[in-house]
Design a protein around this motif. Structure first.
Motif, PDB file in Angstrom:
ATOM      1  N   MET A  22       0.819  -1.196   0.000  1.00 56.30           N
ATOM      2  CA  MET A  22       0.000   0.000   0.000  1.00 56.30           C
ATOM      3  C   MET A  22       0.860   1.255   0.000  1.00 56.30           C
ATOM      4  N   ASP A  23       0.319   2.231  -0.637  1.00 54.97           N
ATOM      5  CA  ASP A  23       1.064   3.481  -0.711  1.00 54.97           C
ATOM      6  C   ASP A  23       0.943   4.228   0.612  1.00 54.97           C
ATOM      7  N   GLU A  24       1.932   4.178   1.480  1.00 57.22           N
ATOM      8  CA  GLU A  24       1.907   4.759   2.835  1.00 57.22           C
ATOM      9  C   GLU A  24       1.696   6.280   2.794  1.00 57.22           C
ATOM     10  N   ASN A  25       2.375   6.957   1.873  1.00 52.73           N
ATOM     11  CA  ASN A  25       2.274   8.428   1.793  1.00 52.73           C
ATOM     12  C   ASN A  25       0.856   8.879   1.508  1.00 52.73           C
ATOM     13  N   SER A  26       0.237   8.209   0.500  1.00 52.55           N
ATOM     14  CA  SER A  26      -1.130   8.599   0.144  1.00 52.55           C
ATOM     15  C   SER A  26      -2.054   8.393   1.333  1.00 52.55           C
ATOM     16  N   MET A  27      -1.840   7.266   2.047  1.00 54.67           N
ATOM     17  CA  MET A  27      -2.714   6.948   3.181  1.00 54.67           C
ATOM     18  C   MET A  27      -2.559   7.986   4.294  1.00 54.67           C
ATOM     19  N   ASN A  28      -1.292   8.362   4.587  1.00 51.84           N
ATOM     20  CA  ASN A  28      -1.032   9.388   5.611  1.00 51.84           C
ATOM     21  C   ASN A  28      -1.695  10.704   5.245  1.00 51.84           C
ATOM     22  N   GLU A  29      -1.530  11.037   3.966  1.00 53.04           N
ATOM     23  CA  GLU A  29      -2.107  12.294   3.502  1.00 53.04           C
ATOM     24  C   GLU A  29      -3.618  12.297   3.718  1.00 53.04           C
ATOM     25  N   ILE A  30      -4.202  11.126   3.340  1.00 56.54           N
ATOM     26  CA  ILE A  30      -5.661  11.035   3.454  1.00 56.54           C
ATOM     27  C   ILE A  30      -6.071  11.136   4.916  1.00 56.54           C
ATOM     28  N   GLU A  31      -5.320  10.447   5.785  1.00 51.83           N
ATOM     29  CA  GLU A  31      -5.690  10.488   7.204  1.00 51.83           C
ATOM     30  C   GLU A  31      -5.655  11.916   7.743  1.00 51.83           C
ATOM     31  N   GLN A  32      -4.630  12.666   7.333  1.00 53.48           N
ATOM     32  CA  GLN A  32      -4.558  14.070   7.782  1.00 53.48           C
ATOM     33  C   GLN A  32      -5.736  14.872   7.254  1.00 53.48           C
ATOM     34  N   LEU A  33      -5.948  14.695   5.948  1.00 49.52           N
ATOM     35  CA  LEU A  33      -6.986  15.500   5.308  1.00 49.52           C
ATOM     36  C   LEU A  33      -8.373  15.193   5.874  1.00 49.52           C
ATOM     37  N   THR A  34      -8.588  13.952   6.278  1.00 44.12           N
ATOM     38  CA  THR A  34      -9.946  13.557   6.650  1.00 44.12           C
ATOM     39  C   THR A  34     -10.198  13.565   8.151  1.00 44.12           C
ATOM     40  N   GLN A  35      -9.304  14.292   8.900  1.00 45.14           N
ATOM     41  CA  GLN A  35      -9.542  14.370  10.344  1.00 45.14           C
ATOM     42  C   GLN A  35     -10.919  14.961  10.632  1.00 45.14           C
ATOM     43  N   GLU A  36     -11.307  15.951   9.806  1.00 48.08           N
ATOM     44  CA  GLU A  36     -12.582  16.636   9.996  1.00 48.08           C
ATOM     45  C   GLU A  36     -13.730  15.849   9.379  1.00 48.08           C
ATOM     46  N   ARG A  37     -13.331  14.881   8.491  1.00 46.69           N
ATOM     47  CA  ARG A  37     -14.408  14.191   7.754  1.00 46.69           C
ATOM     48  C   ARG A  37     -14.276  12.683   7.958  1.00 46.69           C
ATOM     49  N   PRO A  38     -14.685  12.182   9.073  1.00 41.76           N
ATOM     50  CA  PRO A  38     -14.504  10.748   9.354  1.00 41.76           C
ATOM     51  C   PRO A  38     -15.194   9.839   8.323  1.00 41.76           C
ATOM     52  N   GLU A  39     -16.311  10.337   7.688  1.00 44.39           N
ATOM     53  CA  GLU A  39     -17.005   9.444   6.742  1.00 44.39           C
ATOM     54  C   GLU A  39     -16.129   9.157   5.512  1.00 44.39           C
ATOM     55  N   LEU A  40     -15.262  10.252   5.195  1.00 40.26           N
ATOM     56  CA  LEU A  40     -14.379  10.024   4.031  1.00 40.26           C
ATOM     57  C   LEU A  40     -13.199   9.111   4.397  1.00 40.26           C
ATOM     58  N   ALA A  41     -12.749   9.227   5.641  1.00 37.02           N
ATOM     59  CA  ALA A  41     -11.695   8.309   6.087  1.00 37.02           C
ATOM     60  C   ALA A  41     -12.196   6.879   5.997  1.00 37.02           C
ATOM     61  N   ALA A  42     -13.465   6.686   6.367  1.00 37.14           N
ATOM     62  CA  ALA A  42     -14.047   5.347   6.284  1.00 37.14           C
ATOM     63  C   ALA A  42     -14.099   4.879   4.833  1.00 37.14           C
ATOM     64  N   LEU A  43     -14.471   5.830   3.949  1.00 40.60           N
ATOM     65  CA  LEU A  43     -14.541   5.479   2.516  1.00 40.60           C
ATOM     66  C   LEU A  43     -13.183   4.989   2.020  1.00 40.60           C
ATOM     67  N   ALA A  44     -12.149   5.706   2.430  1.00 44.25           N
ATOM     68  CA  ALA A  44     -10.799   5.296   2.021  1.00 44.25           C
ATOM     69  C   ALA A  44     -10.530   3.866   2.463  1.00 44.25           C
ATOM     70  N   ARG A  45     -10.834   3.556   3.744  1.00 46.48           N
ATOM     71  CA  ARG A  45     -10.558   2.212   4.268  1.00 46.48           C
ATOM     72  C   ARG A  45     -11.406   1.172   3.556  1.00 46.48           C
ATOM     73  N   GLU A  46     -12.702   1.550   3.325  1.00 46.46           N
ATOM     74  CA  GLU A  46     -13.591   0.592   2.643  1.00 46.46           C
ATOM     75  C   GLU A  46     -13.081   0.291   1.230  1.00 46.46           C
ATOM     76  N   SER A  47     -12.626   1.411   0.555  1.00 47.05           N
ATOM     77  CA  SER A  47     -12.113   1.210  -0.821  1.00 47.05           C
ATOM     78  C   SER A  47     -10.955   0.221  -0.831  1.00 47.05           C
ATOM     79  N   LEU A  48     -10.042   0.435   0.090  1.00 47.45           N
ATOM     80  CA  LEU A  48      -8.865  -0.453   0.122  1.00 47.45           C
ATOM     81  C   LEU A  48      -9.291  -1.887   0.412  1.00 47.45           C
TER      82      LEU A  48
END
Lengths: 362, 808
Positions: free
Chosen positions: A1-27
């Protein structure tokens, strides 16, 4: 897995937990796809026009610029992550599939290979070739002669006296003539050895001569394990102004060692032939016992392989060479005998039966 | 020639072991074929006296013999025909060791119901000869009860020598001793011929008339009067048996003994049975009758030299005696003949009569004319010693023209030039002297050769003697320079090798058969009467089993090889033979010998494989092999036409020509011929002539490979069934022009899509150019030209023309 992209997403989605979930579901969905077809379905579900990641971009235009930028960033990051994970998953699936396919198609490496038909040289031809090659490498040329021959070349010019037993109807095969005369040099016969080639070559050429002549010869022998009315000989001779018996010995020693092995010893036993003088028989040390005595050499330790000698001055006189000026040596051996000794063949008849089971061995 | 070492040592001291002696003789030209050890390991055998011989009660061929072995007198059973009372024989007691009979000690036996403890022995049972015909008679003076070793030196080693035809002198014990003397330097001791000539002068007792001094240059005779015949002593019997002769009686044994000892054959006549005690040596009259010693009545002819008395022949000179004058037990007065006969006369007579004897074997090779008197004296002395009587004084020696010893010159430089040695004149002289020659030194050696060496006639013969006795192993080895530019294979020979390799590379195995043929085979093939192959070289004295002519075709031999293999279960055959066919040019000249390669295919060409099926070979497998061969040889002018060989299936046979020369045929063997040769199934065969094929061969030539891809087009021409494919191809090639790079037939179609009596031949053509890629248009213009020619020249219709890759 691309660690950088995942870190970036985690930072970006601190305010948006539903999108963080989407990222995890996608993976998880990508990882869960077990076949290329399932993976394609997952791709459509995520990145297709109506896909869940595409949905992030929907209605982006109506958002305030700050939010728009953040959400755009998240969307892009999600897309990049999904794409790279899809590609990686596809490659892994393909590898697994190839692996499985190759396993399915496994070759039984112990099955026989597919061979082009293979022909075989006759053993006698191989021995003739081996012998000829050795002499060619020593500077000889190859000359053939007729198998149906005049008495003159076969006997007379080779210093064989009239009434010699070899000339009898019991030993030599003669061609039928209406008016036969016994011991007539004009008689036609099947050559009893390859030596007439000596006379024929000397008659038509001048020294120096280095000649080897393989071919068939004939004798009136009933067929059994050690006799055949047709057999093969290799004749060789050298004539020049300074050929010596030492040359004869050296030449045949080189020959015997090349043919039978470097470790062989060679000896020359005085003998008698009408057309050479001095004459000798050539022995090599036994291949089996190396001189100790065994059944192959009949306890003697030596195997006779050929006859040889210095060309008799009378033979030179027959072809008009000055015996004071020229000297020469000649030798001849039976091809069947050499083949029998070298390959352990114990019955001459197998050479002429041409049984495929024999032919295939060489 | 069997030589007893015990006997040999009478004439020369030998320090070597028997093995060393055998080796030394072999390495100087007297080959030792075998070494026999005689009489070893014998014990428990004594001299016994036979008291009485009685018939066996239960067997006609056996006797009961009363034997005195010095300790006891007992009865034993004996089967020997020659057992007689009053004679002495070797007797094996119970427990005796006889290695020639058994490895176990001798046991008591019951023979046809009669107990027998011990046995009387033959020479074979003692292991001293192969003579089984009767028991060995011992000399009358042998001491009864003594160990047999005292009566007879049993232990001996016999060398079986191969004497070459040029060395009659070595057919004797003294002759071999002389060889040993030359080899070792030990002096030769000749046997004694000292005589007590107490009898009357020989010329008052007998007369010799020599009518044919050519056939008999010398006739020496001696007489011994009043002898008493009987068995010869054991030592002489043993030596004779060791040499392979059977003892007969003292008088006859002496003649055989001297023959072996000196190599001079002798004959003993009963002088009283010779009419007028006169010997006449002459040629026989045509049809003159005579009964020889072997009991055969013979009709002689003018070529036969005979010894006669005034009433008729008494011996065939030098070969065999006659019955009429034979020495018997009652003979008292003996005439010993010691003569020299012309070798050729003896050889021819012996051949004509079909008799070979110890005497004829020596005379035909040449006996010493100078040795007759010595041998006669030696025989007279021994006869006198063994059989008593008186030796007549003097000898008869009819020798009209003395045969003088030959004098030859030997140039030491010549000997060294021939041998490649550096021997001094003195060494050479020493060797020749050791062989009995007289040598005078000088620039060249003047060598007087003894008369017992008829083989020494020329300088080269002396060179050989020097080399032989000095030892061939002492000639240093060198290798000559070779033929240089003249050496190696000719281009023709290289092609020949290539041709045969080209056949094995294609899966054909090489056969080698006899070159004979039965002319009847040509009838089996169905060859026309005027066929060239009917001109058979026939043999005068063929072997019964191999056919009476030389083959004019290799085919029958190949068919028999195929038949033999098929019978042995090898049904898939791909064979060739490279050999000669012989075509007679008339019986007074040599035939033409044609180098021919025969081909044969049967069954499946490819070995069966688990992955696929086999396919039976056919005409095109054979043709393909020949086409590949043409490629290997670079032959561009090989053509196949229709052949009309009687032995091939008419429409499946091709004749080959290479550059307009006949080069052979290939085809399917006609079923009629196949069954005549007992072959089942389809056979494809052919013969190629090497000469025209090799003459048409070319070196490979480089032509640049185009850098631009070729344009490939297919075209199918529908032509008459009878049209040959080669004609269609020729038209295509001719009309295709320079840009047509290749033509390949890929399909032959007959069926519903073409008219009856027609076939469709589909070709793949490639057009190309070295200067650039052809456009489709250019290629199709060429194809149009090809099609036009096919239509015009062959009346072909065109079934399709397609670019490769387009749908068909």
């Amino acid at each position: 897995m691309d660690e950088n992209s995942m870190n970036e997403i985690e930072q970006l989605t601190q305010e948006r937990p539903e999108l963080a979930a989407l990222a995890r579901e996608s993976l998880d969905a990508i990882e869960a796809a077990g076949t290329p077809a399932e993976l394609e379905e997952t791709r459509v579900r995520l990145l297709g026009k109506k896909g869940s990641i595409a949905a992030v971009f929907k209605g982006l235009g109506s958002l305030p610029p700050e939010e728009k930028r953040t959400l755009g960033q998240i969307g892009n990051a999600l897309r990049t992550l999904a794409e790279s994970e899809l590609t990686a998953r596809a490659a892994r699936l393909k590898d697994a599939e190839t692996k499985e396919r190759l396993l399915r198609e496994a070759t039984d490496v112990t099955l026989p290979g597919r061979r082009l038909p293979q022909g075989h040289d006759h053993l006698l031809a191989r021995v003739i070739d081996d012998v000829t090659d050795i002499f060619v490498s020593l500077g000889y040329k190859v000359v053939a002669g007729p198998e149906v021959e005049l008495d003159f070349y076969n006997f007379e010019a080779l210093n064989t006296p009239p009434h010699h037993p070899a000339r009898s109807l019991q030993d030599t095969l003669y061609v039928r003539r209406s008016d036969p005369v016994s011991d007539d040099p004009k008689d036609i016969l099947l050559r009893t050895h390859t030596s007439p080639v000596q006379v024929r070559v000397m008659e038509s050429e001048r020294p120096p001569l280095y000649v080897i002549s393989p071919g068939k010869a004939y004798r009136k022998d009933e067929i059994d394990a050690t006799h055949s009315p047709v057999f093969h000989q290799v004749e060789g001779f050298a004539v020049s102004e300074d050929i010596t018996m030492g040359d004869l010995k050296g030449t045949l020693e080189v020959f015997a060692r090349k043919l039978f092995g470097e470790e062989r010893a060679v000896r020359f036993r005085p003998h008698f032939f009408p057309f050479t003088e001095p004459s000798a028989e050539v022995d090599v040390s036994c291949f089996v016992c190396a001189g100790g005595g065994c059944s192959l050499c009949k306890g003697v330790g030596w195997l006779e392989i050929m006859g040889c000698g210095m060309i008799d001055p009378a033979v030179f006189s027959h072809v008009g060479y000055d015996p004071e000026k020229y000297t020469g040596f000649a030798f001849g051996g039976g091809v069947e005998r050499i083949a029998m000794l070298k390959y352990g063949v114990d019955d001459m008849r197998v050479f002429f039966e041409n049984d495929m089971r024999f032919l295939r061995q060489f | 020639m069997r030589i007893s070492i015990e006997w040999l040592k009478e004439y020369i001291d030998i320090e070597m072991t028997a093995e060393e002696l055998a080796d030394a003789l072999s390495m100087s030209g007297t080959a030792v074929d075998r070494v026999h050890t005689l009489g070893g390991g014998i014990s428990g055998v004594v001299v016994a006296d036979v008291r009485e011989v009685k018939p066996h009660p239960n067997a006609d061929t056996l006797s009961i013999v009363v034997v005195d072995d010095g300790e006891t007198v007992r009865e034993i059973v004996c089967g020997a025909p020659n057992v007689r009372a009053g004679m002495k024989y070797p007797f094996a007691r119970e427990g005796a060791r006889l290695p020639a009979v058994s490895s176990k000690p001798l046991k008591k036996a019951k023979i046809r119901g009669v107990e027998s403890a011990g046995m009387l022995l033959s020479a074979a049972e003692l292991g001293i000869s192969e003579d089984h015909t009767g028991i060995l008679e011992l000399a009358g003076d042998a001491e009864v009860g003594a160990d047999v070793h005292q009566a007879l030196p049993l232990e001996d080693i016999v060398l079986e020598l191969e004497i070459t035809p040029n060395r009659p002198d070595c057919m004797s014990v003294v002759g071999v001793a002389r060889e040993v003397s030359a080899l070792t330097g030990a002096p030769l001791r000749l046997p004694s011929v000292e005589l007590d000539e107490s009898g009357p002068p020989v010329d008052t007792l007998a007369r010799v008339i020599l009518e044919d001094p050519q056939g008999c240059p010398r006739y020496t005779a001696r007489a011994v009067m009043g002898v008493k015949t009987g068995p010869s002593p054991a030592w002489m019997q043993r030596r004779l048996t060791a040499a392979g002769l059977r003892p007969i009686s003292n008088v006859v044994d002496v003649t055989n003994y001297v023959l072996l000892e000196l190599g001079q054959p002798l004959h003993a006549f009963d002088l009283d049975l010779l009419a007028e005690r006169t010997i006449i040596v002459r040629r026989a009259a045509r049809g003159e009758p005579m009964r020889t010693l072997d009991g055969v009545d013979r009709q002689l002819d003018e070529a036969t030299l005979v010894i006669t008395d005034p009433s008729g022949p008494v011996a065939v000179a030098g070969i065999i005696g006659g019955e009429d004058s034979e020495v018997t037990e009652s003979s008292a007065n003996i005439l010993i003949e010691s003569a020299h006969f012309d070798p050729t006369s003896i050889l021819l007579t012996s051949k004509r009569l079909g008799i070979r004897t110890e005497a004829s074997a020596r005379f035909e090779r040449g006996v010493d004319p100078g040795g007759t008197a010595f041998a006669a004296a030696r025989a007279a002395r021994l006869m006198n010693e063994l059989a008593g009587g008186q030796v007549a004084s003097g000898e008869i020696d009819a020798y009209p023209e003395e045969i003088k010893p030959r004098t030859l010159e030997l140039r030491p430089s010549r000997a060294n030039k021939v041998l490649g040695t550096d021997l001094g004149a003195g060494e050479m002289a020493g060797i020749l002297q050791s062989l009995g020659a007289r040598v005078e030194a000088g620039e060249a050696l003047t060598v007087t050769v003894p008369t017992f060496r008829p083989d020494l006639e020329r300088e080269i013969d002396l060179v050989e003697e020097v080399a032989r006795i000095n030892g061939f192993d002492r000639i240093p080895e060198t290798v000559p320079q070779g033929g240089g530019l003249a050496a190696g294979l000719t281009p023709q020979q290289r092609l020949e090798k290539k041709m045969l390799a080209g056949l094995t590379a294609q899966g054909l195995s090489q056969a080698v058969t006899y070159s004979f043929m039965n002319p009847a085979d040509l009838d089996l093939l169905g060859l026309a009467d005027d066929d060239k192959r009917r001109r058979v070289v026939t043999l005068l004295n063929p072997l019964a089993e191999t056919g009476e002519g030389m083959r004019t075709t290799l085919l029958p031999g190949m068919l028999r090889v195929a038949g033999g293999n098929i019978n042995r279960g090898s049904k898939d055959l791909a064979l060739f033979e490279a050999g000669r066919a012989f075509i007679s040019q008339g019986e007074e000249v040599l035939p033409v010998e044609i180098d021919t390669v025969a081909l044969l295919l049967a069954g499946d060409l490819h070995p069966q494989h688990w992955s696929g099926r086999q396919t039976a070979c056919d005409f095109f497998d054979l043709k393909g092999i020949v086409e590949n061969l043409a490629d290997v040889l670079g032959i561009t002018v090989l053509e196949f036409g229709r052949a009309s060989e009687e032995f091939l299936v008419p429409m499946s046979a091709a004749v080959l020509s290479a550059g307009n020369e006949y080069a052979g045929y290939i085809g399917q063997l006609h079923p009629r011929v196949a069954s005549a040769f007992d072959l089942e199934g389809d056979i494809y065969c052919g013969e190629l002539l090497a000469a025209p094929l090799l003459a048409a061969a070319n070196e490979s030539v480089y032509s640049p490979v185009g850098r631009f891809p070729n344009v490939k087009v297919d075209v199918a021409a529908v032509v008459d069934e009878a049209a040959d494919a080669i004609e269609v191809e020729r038209v295509i090639r001719r009309s295709g022009g320079d840009t047509l790079k290749s033509v390949r037939l890929f399909d032959v179609y007959r069926g519903p899509q073409v008219a009856q009596g027609k076939k469709s031949l589909a070709y793949a053509l490639e057009f190309g150019s070295a200067s650039g890629t052809l456009t489709d248009e250019q290629a199709h213009r060429r194809l149009d030209a090809v099609i036009a020619s096919l239509q015009k020249e062959l009346g072909a219709s065109i079934r399709g023309r397609e670019r490769e890759g387009e749908a068909r």
